[in-house]
Motif scaffolding. Structure first.
Motif, mmCIF file in Angstrom:
data_model
loop_
_atom_site.group_PDB
_atom_site.id
_atom_site.type_symbol
_atom_site.label_atom_id
_atom_site.label_comp_id
_atom_site.label_asym_id
_atom_site.label_seq_id
_atom_site.Cartn_x
_atom_site.Cartn_y
_atom_site.Cartn_z
ATOM 1 N N GLN A 269 0.814 -1.208 0.000
ATOM 2 C CA GLN A 269 0.000 0.000 0.000
ATOM 3 C C GLN A 269 0.851 1.263 0.000
ATOM 4 O OE1 GLN A 269 -3.126 -0.413 -0.475
ATOM 5 N NE2 GLN A 269 -3.081 -2.642 -0.158
ATOM 6 N N GLN A 270 2.091 1.155 0.445
ATOM 7 C CA GLN A 270 2.968 2.324 0.496
ATOM 8 C C GLN A 270 3.905 2.413 -0.706
ATOM 9 O OE1 GLN A 270 2.455 0.341 3.337
ATOM 10 N NE2 GLN A 270 0.963 1.875 4.011
ATOM 11 N N SER A 272 3.214 3.063 -3.850
ATOM 12 C CA SER A 272 2.934 4.247 -4.672
ATOM 13 C C SER A 272 3.511 5.502 -4.034
ATOM 14 C CB SER A 272 1.426 4.394 -4.864
ATOM 15 O OG SER A 272 0.772 4.516 -3.599
ATOM 16 N N ASP A 292 -4.173 -7.226 -8.251
ATOM 17 C CA ASP A 292 -4.756 -6.711 -7.014
ATOM 18 C C ASP A 292 -3.773 -6.928 -5.865
ATOM 19 O OD1 ASP A 292 -6.290 -5.888 -4.919
ATOM 20 O OD2 ASP A 292 -7.947 -7.290 -5.267
ATOM 21 N N PRO A 293 -3.265 -5.866 -5.239
ATOM 22 C CA PRO A 293 -2.279 -6.027 -4.152
ATOM 23 C C PRO A 293 -2.865 -6.632 -2.885
ATOM 24 C CG PRO A 293 -2.903 -3.722 -4.366
ATOM 25 C CD PRO A 293 -3.538 -4.442 -5.529
ATOM 26 N N ARG A 294 -4.177 -6.739 -2.789
ATOM 27 C CA ARG A 294 -4.770 -7.267 -1.565
ATOM 28 C C ARG A 294 -4.502 -8.752 -1.389
ATOM 29 N NH1 ARG A 294 -10.853 -5.282 -2.282
ATOM 30 N NH2 ARG A 294 -10.349 -6.105 -4.377
ATOM 31 N N GLU A 298 1.515 -9.770 4.074
ATOM 32 C CA GLU A 298 2.244 -8.629 4.651
ATOM 33 C C GLU A 298 3.755 -8.804 4.527
ATOM 34 O OE1 GLU A 298 1.033 -7.948 8.621
ATOM 35 O OE2 GLU A 298 -1.043 -7.452 8.120
ATOM 36 N N TYR A 305 8.537 -3.901 -0.958
ATOM 37 C CA TYR A 305 8.785 -2.487 -0.677
ATOM 38 C C TYR A 305 10.272 -2.234 -0.448
ATOM 39 C CZ TYR A 305 8.428 2.071 1.624
ATOM 40 O OH TYR A 305 8.584 3.397 1.958
#
Length: 398
Positions: A269-270, A272, A292-294, A298, A305
């Protein structure tokens, strides 16, 4: 670490001391066995009618099981009991001697029964006790067997009491050792907390100064252009993000509860925000995202990331001004990230970048991060001087 070394040193000294005591005990057992044999052989002719060539073997059956009293007391007792059952039935007694065994043989059986009571399994102890009592009741003269039965029972009970006392003391020593390890662990945690506080004070102070200077520059410097103002804003944003990450990492070292150790880590989610921040910092980066990143776990999201963050940092250091293309796919069951940068623009390579060492561990660290979640990472140097980093991961971490 000094406390850990101290505990290990104490354990080592204890093991050495116990080994030395065990060696001396083995020597004592051998000496006692030799003395018993030296007594049993010459006196055998006074108790049993045994021919001289066979006497040393009969004396050995009576005394040599004592050698196993420490290593295998149950086997030693079995050998001694069987020989006590056989000897009076094979060799006749001398006139005037009523007991079926030599005194030495009786002493060895009593010692072995006590050793079995202290060291063997409880069922074995029961078998040894009942068998020995029945043996004495059957072979001792007159009514002496009853007294021997009481005495043998007392020896077994005494051995069991010593056994339980030793076990309780051993459990107490284990608890004390666990307590010492816990105290050592707390000492290490306190030392980690102190180091974390010192690092935080040093790093946070200097990075905060950078952020403050970048944010206050437009107000301190007159005639600043919009491009310069935007550059200072980008520097301030990057400094704040770095400061937050440093605080999060140092928080793991702390044990005083002053920093949340379970603060959320960056993930898909971070990504972008990371790409937008890199573009604002002057890196000509473009990106394309599929899927879809969902669906990404984690742990995989954190690794993606970090790999992207390290790759962009390497590009800024070693290929200043090079265009960067990022391809991210959140497909099932494999997610991937690819970072490709072109050759550096020499006009934008600063003196710091030109003299910076390239022998770091960035690629090694990225590869280890990928392997930790079951992924693979590959790198490739292009002919035009560009560089590519490609990583694939299972959507659910291994």
């Amino acid at each position: 670490m000094t406390c850990v070394s101290t505990v290990e040193g104490v354990k080592t000294k204890t093991r050495i001391r116990r080994a030395a005591e065990g060696q001396w005990l083995n020597v004592a057992i051998v000496v006692v066995t030799a003395i018993l044999f030296a007594v049993a052989w010459p006196t055998l002719q006074l108790t049993h009618q045994v021919s001289p060539p066979i006497q040393p073997f009969v004396a050995a059956l009576a005394t040599f099981p004592f050698l196993l009293i420490r290593s295998n007391p149950a086997l030693a007792w079995a050998i001694s009991a069987i020989s006590a059952l056989v000897i009076p039935r094979v060799f006749a007694l001398q006139d005037g001697y009523d007991y079926p065994w030599q005194v030495v043989h009786i002493l060895v059986m009593l010692a072995l029964l006590a050793a079995v009571s202290m060291r063997a399994a409880i069922p074995v102890v029961g078998v040894a006790w009942i068998s020995t009592v029945l043996l004495f009741l059957a072979d001792t003269p007159g009514t002496n067997g009853r007294g021997w039965a009481v005495g043998l029972t007392a020896i077994v009970v005494f051995g069991l009491l010593i056994r339980w006392l030793v076990l309780s003391r051993r459990q107490l020593a284990q608890q004390e050792e666990l307590s010492e390890l816990e105290r050592t662990r707390r000492t290490i945690l306190e030392e980690k907390a102190r180091i974390a506080r010192d690092l935080h004070d040093v790093v946070a102070h200097h990075m905060s100064m950078v952020v403050v200077q970048a944010q206050s520059a437009p107000y301190r410097i007159a005639g600043m252009s919009d491009e310069t103002r935007a550059e200072f804003e980008s520097i301030g944003a990057a400094g704040r993000a770095a400061l937050n990450e440093v605080r999060g990492l140092l928080g793991v070292l702390r044990s005083d509860g002053q920093v949340a150790e379970h603060a959320p880590q960056p993930g898909v989610q971070q990504i972008s925000e990371l790409l937008e921040g890199s573009r604002r910092a002057g890196i000509p980066v473009s990106w394309h995202v599929d899927g879809d990143p969902r669906h990404v776990s984690e742990s995989v999201g954190l690794v993606m990331y970090r790999i992207l963050q390290e790759s962009l940092a390497n590009t800024a250091r070693h290929a200043a001004g090079a265009a960067v293309e990022v391809q991210i796919a959140y497909e099932t069951p494999i997610a991937s990230v690819s970072i490709v940068n072109g050759p550096p623009r020499r006009s934008l390579v600063s003196a710091l970048t030109r003299h910076e060492s390239t022998g770091g561990n960035g690629i090694i660290g990225m590869r280890e991060r990928a392997q930790a979640v079951g992924g693979v990472l590959s790198t490739h140097l292009h002919d035009n001087g560009g560089f590519e980093v490609h990583a694939e991961f299972p959507v659910a971490s291994a």
